[in-house]
Every structure is written in structure tokens, then in C-alpha cells.
Design a protein around this motif. Structure first.
Motif, PDB file in Angstrom:
ATOM      1  N   THR A  69       0.844  -1.198   0.000  1.00 30.14           N
ATOM      2  CA  THR A  69       0.000   0.000   0.000  1.00 30.14           C
ATOM      3  C   THR A  69       0.876   1.244   0.000  1.00 30.14           C
ATOM      4  OG1 THR A  69      -1.727  -1.153   1.234  1.00 30.14           O
ATOM      5  CG2 THR A  69      -1.798   1.252   1.257  1.00 30.14           C
ATOM      6  N   LEU A  70       0.559   2.192  -0.875  1.00 31.00           N
ATOM      7  CA  LEU A  70       1.309   3.439  -0.954  1.00 31.00           C
ATOM      8  C   LEU A  70       0.968   4.335   0.239  1.00 31.00           C
ATOM      9  CD1 LEU A  70       3.241   5.216  -2.702  1.00 31.00           C
ATOM     10  CD2 LEU A  70       1.167   6.266  -3.626  1.00 31.00           C
ATOM     11  N   VAL A  71       2.007   4.809   0.929  1.00 29.71           N
ATOM     12  CA  VAL A  71       1.843   5.721   2.054  1.00 29.71           C
ATOM     13  C   VAL A  71       2.247   7.136   1.649  1.00 29.71           C
ATOM     14  CG1 VAL A  71       2.551   6.236   4.430  1.00 29.71           C
ATOM     15  CG2 VAL A  71       2.272   3.850   3.691  1.00 29.71           C
ATOM     16  N   LEU A  72       3.435   7.262   1.042  1.00 28.74           N
ATOM     17  CA  LEU A  72       3.966   8.557   0.607  1.00 28.74           C
ATOM     18  C   LEU A  72       4.535   8.443  -0.806  1.00 28.74           C
ATOM     19  CD1 LEU A  72       6.150   9.570   3.714  1.00 28.74           C
ATOM     20  CD2 LEU A  72       3.903  10.484   3.133  1.00 28.74           C
ATOM     21  N   ALA A  73       4.442   9.531  -1.549  1.00 32.30           N
ATOM     22  CA  ALA A  73       5.119   9.659  -2.843  1.00 32.30           C
ATOM     23  C   ALA A  73       5.845  10.999  -2.827  1.00 32.30           C
ATOM     24  CB  ALA A  73       4.123   9.606  -3.999  1.00 32.30           C
ATOM     25  N   ASP A  74       7.165  10.956  -2.899  1.00 34.06           N
ATOM     26  CA  ASP A  74       7.993  12.165  -2.799  1.00 34.06           C
ATOM     27  C   ASP A  74       7.598  13.005  -1.578  1.00 34.06           C
ATOM     28  OD1 ASP A  74       9.620  11.543  -4.945  1.00 34.06           O
ATOM     29  OD2 ASP A  74       8.395  12.631  -6.395  1.00 34.06           O
ATOM     30  N   ASN A  75       7.467  12.319  -0.438  1.00 34.93           N
ATOM     31  CA  ASN A  75       7.152  12.930   0.861  1.00 34.93           C
ATOM     32  C   ASN A  75       5.773  13.573   0.952  1.00 34.93           C
ATOM     33  OD1 ASN A  75       9.615  12.217   2.183  1.00 34.93           O
ATOM     34  ND2 ASN A  75      10.628  13.795   0.968  1.00 34.93           N
ATOM     35  N   VAL A  76       4.879  13.203   0.052  1.00 34.63           N
ATOM     36  CA  VAL A  76       3.495  13.691   0.083  1.00 34.63           C
ATOM     37  C   VAL A  76       2.597  12.499   0.384  1.00 34.63           C
ATOM     38  CG1 VAL A  76       1.617  14.688  -1.279  1.00 34.63           C
ATOM     39  CG2 VAL A  76       3.933  15.585  -1.509  1.00 34.63           C
ATOM     40  N   GLY A  77       1.708  12.653   1.337  1.00 35.33           N
ATOM     41  CA  GLY A  77       0.803  11.582   1.710  1.00 35.33           C
ATOM     42  C   GLY A  77      -0.071  11.139   0.550  1.00 35.33           C
ATOM     43  N   ALA A  78      -0.309   9.852   0.450  1.00 31.70           N
ATOM     44  CA  ALA A  78      -1.087   9.298  -0.659  1.00 31.70           C
ATOM     45  C   ALA A  78      -2.510   9.843  -0.706  1.00 31.70           C
ATOM     46  CB  ALA A  78      -1.117   7.781  -0.565  1.00 31.70           C
ATOM     47  N   ASP A  79      -2.996  10.388   0.415  1.00 32.61           N
ATOM     48  CA  ASP A  79      -4.352  10.937   0.452  1.00 32.61           C
ATOM     49  C   ASP A  79      -4.383  12.463   0.463  1.00 32.61           C
ATOM     50  OD1 ASP A  79      -5.659   8.491   0.340  1.00 32.61           O
ATOM     51  OD2 ASP A  79      -5.545   8.214   2.508  1.00 32.61           O
ATOM     52  N   ASP A  80      -3.235  13.087   0.195  1.00 33.58           N
ATOM     53  CA  ASP A  80      -3.189  14.555   0.111  1.00 33.58           C
ATOM     54  C   ASP A  80      -4.105  14.987  -1.029  1.00 33.58           C
ATOM     55  OD1 ASP A  80      -2.440  17.264  -0.552  1.00 33.58           O
ATOM     56  OD2 ASP A  80      -0.592  16.956   0.590  1.00 33.58           O
ATOM     57  N   ASN A  81      -5.012  15.911  -0.739  1.00 32.61           N
ATOM     58  CA  ASN A  81      -5.997  16.313  -1.750  1.00 32.61           C
ATOM     59  C   ASN A  81      -5.815  17.758  -2.203  1.00 32.61           C
ATOM     60  OD1 ASN A  81      -8.037  15.263  -3.350  1.00 32.61           O
ATOM     61  ND2 ASN A  81      -9.638  16.247  -2.141  1.00 32.61           N
ATOM     62  N   THR A  82      -4.704  18.391  -1.805  1.00 33.80           N
ATOM     63  CA  THR A  82      -4.440  19.740  -2.290  1.00 33.80           C
ATOM     64  C   THR A  82      -3.973  19.660  -3.739  1.00 33.80           C
ATOM     65  OG1 THR A  82      -2.111  19.702  -1.631  1.00 33.80           O
ATOM     66  CG2 THR A  82      -3.725  20.457   0.022  1.00 33.80           C
ATOM     67  N   PRO A  83      -4.145  20.723  -4.535  1.00 34.46           N
ATOM     68  CA  PRO A  83      -3.659  20.681  -5.912  1.00 34.46           C
ATOM     69  C   PRO A  83      -2.167  20.360  -6.004  1.00 34.46           C
ATOM     70  CG  PRO A  83      -5.154  22.533  -5.631  1.00 34.46           C
ATOM     71  CD  PRO A  83      -4.917  21.953  -4.262  1.00 34.46           C
ATOM     72  N   ALA A  84      -1.358  20.964  -5.146  1.00 33.35           N
ATOM     73  CA  ALA A  84       0.089  20.706  -5.179  1.00 33.35           C
ATOM     74  C   ALA A  84       0.383  19.255  -4.809  1.00 33.35           C
ATOM     75  CB  ALA A  84       0.822  21.649  -4.223  1.00 33.35           C
ATOM     76  N   GLY A  85      -0.326  18.747  -3.784  1.00 29.67           N
ATOM     77  CA  GLY A  85      -0.117  17.365  -3.365  1.00 29.67           C
ATOM     78  C   GLY A  85      -0.515  16.376  -4.440  1.00 29.67           C
ATOM     79  N   THR A  86      -1.672  16.600  -5.054  1.00 32.96           N
ATOM     80  CA  THR A  86      -2.141  15.716  -6.119  1.00 32.96           C
ATOM     81  C   THR A  86      -1.179  15.731  -7.300  1.00 32.96           C
ATOM     82  OG1 THR A  86      -4.427  16.079  -5.439  1.00 32.96           O
ATOM     83  CG2 THR A  86      -4.086  15.208  -7.644  1.00 32.96           C
ATOM     84  N   ASN A  87      -0.665  16.912  -7.651  1.00 38.90           N
ATOM     85  CA  ASN A  87       0.305  17.005  -8.751  1.00 38.90           C
ATOM     86  C   ASN A  87       1.576  16.234  -8.445  1.00 38.90           C
ATOM     87  OD1 ASN A  87      -1.402  18.569 -10.299  1.00 38.90           O
ATOM     88  ND2 ASN A  87      -0.504  20.512  -9.641  1.00 38.90           N
ATOM     89  N   THR A  88       2.038  16.313  -7.193  1.00 37.65           N
ATOM     90  CA  THR A  88       3.248  15.589  -6.796  1.00 37.65           C
ATOM     91  C   THR A  88       3.027  14.086  -6.869  1.00 37.65           C
ATOM     92  OG1 THR A  88       3.977  17.392  -5.361  1.00 37.65           O
ATOM     93  CG2 THR A  88       4.891  15.216  -4.907  1.00 37.65           C
ATOM     94  N   ILE A  89       1.895  13.633  -6.350  1.00 32.57           N
ATOM     95  CA  ILE A  89       1.576  12.200  -6.385  1.00 32.57           C
ATOM     96  C   ILE A  89       1.497  11.703  -7.823  1.00 32.57           C
ATOM     97  CG2 ILE A  89      -0.192  10.477  -5.847  1.00 32.57           C
ATOM     98  CD1 ILE A  89      -0.884  12.276  -3.387  1.00 32.57           C
ATOM     99  N   ASN A  90       0.784  12.433  -8.681  1.00 34.83           N
ATOM    100  CA  ASN A  90       0.653  12.026 -10.085  1.00 34.83           C
ATOM    101  C   ASN A  90       1.996  12.008 -10.802  1.00 34.83           C
ATOM    102  OD1 ASN A  90      -2.101  11.556 -10.013  1.00 34.83           O
ATOM    103  ND2 ASN A  90      -2.619  13.648 -10.578  1.00 34.83           N
ATOM    104  N   ALA A  91       2.838  13.019 -10.549  1.00 34.35           N
ATOM    105  CA  ALA A  91       4.154  13.068 -11.192  1.00 34.35           C
ATOM    106  C   ALA A  91       5.015  11.880 -10.775  1.00 34.35           C
ATOM    107  CB  ALA A  91       4.858  14.386 -10.858  1.00 34.35           C
ATOM    108  N   ALA A  92       4.891  11.463  -9.508  1.00 33.27           N
ATOM    109  CA  ALA A  92       5.681  10.328  -9.022  1.00 33.27           C
ATOM    110  C   ALA A  92       5.146   9.000  -9.555  1.00 33.27           C
ATOM    111  CB  ALA A  92       5.698  10.323  -7.494  1.00 33.27           C
ATOM    112  N   LEU A  93       3.825   8.834  -9.530  1.00 34.23           N
ATOM    113  CA  LEU A  93       3.240   7.559  -9.943  1.00 34.23           C
ATOM    114  C   LEU A  93       3.206   7.355 -11.444  1.00 34.23           C
ATOM    115  CD1 LEU A  93       0.212   7.220  -7.483  1.00 34.23           C
ATOM    116  CD2 LEU A  93       2.461   6.132  -7.351  1.00 34.23           C
ATOM    117  N   PHE A  94       3.081   8.439 -12.186  1.00 33.17           N
ATOM    118  CA  PHE A  94       2.953   8.338 -13.646  1.00 33.17           C
ATOM    119  C   PHE A  94       4.001   9.221 -14.315  1.00 33.17           C
ATOM    120  CE2 PHE A  94      -1.268   8.061 -11.602  1.00 33.17           C
ATOM    121  CZ  PHE A  94      -1.508   6.713 -11.829  1.00 33.17           C
ATOM    122  N   PRO A  95       5.280   8.856 -14.205  1.00 36.61           N
ATOM    123  CA  PRO A  95       6.357   9.717 -14.716  1.00 36.61           C
ATOM    124  C   PRO A  95       6.325   9.827 -16.236  1.00 36.61           C
ATOM    125  CG  PRO A  95       7.213   7.572 -14.113  1.00 36.61           C
ATOM    126  CD  PRO A  95       5.789   7.594 -13.670  1.00 36.61           C
TER     127      PRO A  95
END
Length: 199
Positions: free
Chosen positions: A77-103
Motif C-alpha cells: 500500500t502506498l503511504v507517501l510519494a515524494d514525501n506527500v501523503g497518498a491521500d493529500d488532496n491539495t492541488p500541489a499534493g495531487t500534482n506531486t503524487i501524479n508526477a511520481a506515480l505516472f512519470p
């Protein structure tokens, strides 16, 4: 616009009715469907929800991939992506998660996963991963040979793998066949037709 057209209707079990519509960059799709390779880590992810709690889990790990090399397993189970929580729902957090998961390029990202009570960090560098579209084996069940075939992609590259697997299962004189398509996202219809004919 595309996402706005999708139905948000829910099935009686609570899942989205439309779990299969998605967009994909043309260049990446052509690369995947024709060569059987894809830029990434060699993992297929399952999202329980597109909104928090997302429940992002590893559904499948391709053999020989960057993810397999560092020991990531199905069910992690994913907990963090580039130090951002997997459930972060801010625009910046979502962008970071997407950039890490779908490079979109061969870049390194850090991830934290949980496996049961254990939590572990891994660094993954996206690479051009050659996907293994077909795996097969013969299982002895009550004195009979049962064929098992995992079919992951209806790509042009899968054709010869399918032919070889079906020939091997035929040689083993199987009496039944289990065709596992849990991780198959589709592709060429002619490949599906060939497989149906061979079966």
C-alpha cells in the motif's frame, strides 16, 4: 472535459459503474500497444477511490522491472510519494503524487509503502520496462492437468507469447484452462480473436 463526461453512478456493490474509461498520451499508448514496453516502474496500481481515502495498492509487479528489483510486491500500500501523503488532496499534493506515480521521463522518485505492520521506503527510477504479456503453467489437480494462463496485454508483442503458451499447454494435454485476465487493460481485438480461436 473528458472526466466531466464520465458517469459518477455507483453499482449496487458501491463501485463506480465506469471503471474502464481513461485517457492516455498518444505517444505512450502507441509505444505500449506496438512494442509491449512502457515508461514506468513495472507496477500496475489499484485505486480504491479517486478521492481520499484513495487506497492505492500494488496490483501487479512485472518481473525484472525496477519495482521488482527493489522488492515491491503485490498488495503493498502506498503511504507517501515524494514525501506527500497518498491521500493529500491539495492541488500541489495531487500534482506531486501524479508526477511520481505516472512519470513522463526517466526520473527518480521516493516512495513509502506499507506491508502489513511493516513500513519501508524505496527509491524508483522510471525506465522503459518491457512488459511480460503472458505467463503460463500446468497444475496437477485431482489427477488432471489444468492449464493456467495469465494474459496481461492485448498488444502486438503478446501474439508470439500467446502462441507459445497455447502450444505448451496443448503439449501438456491439459483438460481445463484457467484464463486469468485480471490485469488486462485491453488492446487489439485481433489478438483477442486469435486467443479465442486457439482455445
Amino acid at each position: 472535459y473528458f472526466n466531466a463526461l464520465l458517469t459518477q453512478a455507483i453499482t449496487p456493490s458501491g463501485a463506480l459503474k465506469d471503471q474502464f474509461s481513461f485517457t492516455y498520451p498518444t505517444r505512450l499508448w502507441d509505444q505500449l500497444i506496438n512494442s509491449g514496453s512502457s515508461l514506468g516502474y513495472g507496477i500496475d496500481l489499484y485505486f480504491a477511490s479517486n478521492t481520499p481515502p484513495r487506497g492505492i495498492r500494488v496490483a501487479y509487479v512485472h518481473a525484472g522491472s525496477p519495482a521488482a528489483t527493489v522488492g515491491i510486491q503485490r498488495g503493498d500500500t502506498l503511504v507517501l510519494a515524494d514525501n506527500v501523503g497518498a491521500d493529500d488532496n491539495t492541488p500541489a499534493g495531487t500534482n506531486t503524487i501524479n508526477a511520481a506515480l505516472f512519470p513522463s521521463m526517466a526520473t527518480a522518485h521516493t516512495f513509502r509503502f506499507s506491508r502489513g505492520a511493516a513500513v519501508f521506503d524505496r527509491q524508483l527510477t522510471a525506465a522503459n520496462v518491457t512488459l511480460v504479456p503472458v505467463e503460463h503453467r500446468v497444475l496437477a489437480v485431482n489427477g488432471s492437468n489444468v492449464g493456467y494462463m495469465l494474459f496481461n496485454d492485448h498488444t502486438a508483442a503478446s501474439e508470439q507469447f500467446l502462441i507459445s503458451a497455447v502450444q505448451a499447454l496443448k503439449t501438456a494435454n491439459i483438460t481445463d484452462l484457467v484464463l486469468d485476465m485480471r490485469y488486462n487493460s485491453g488492446g487489439y481485438i485481433y489478438i483477442a480473436s486469435e486467443l479465442a480461436t486457439m482455445i
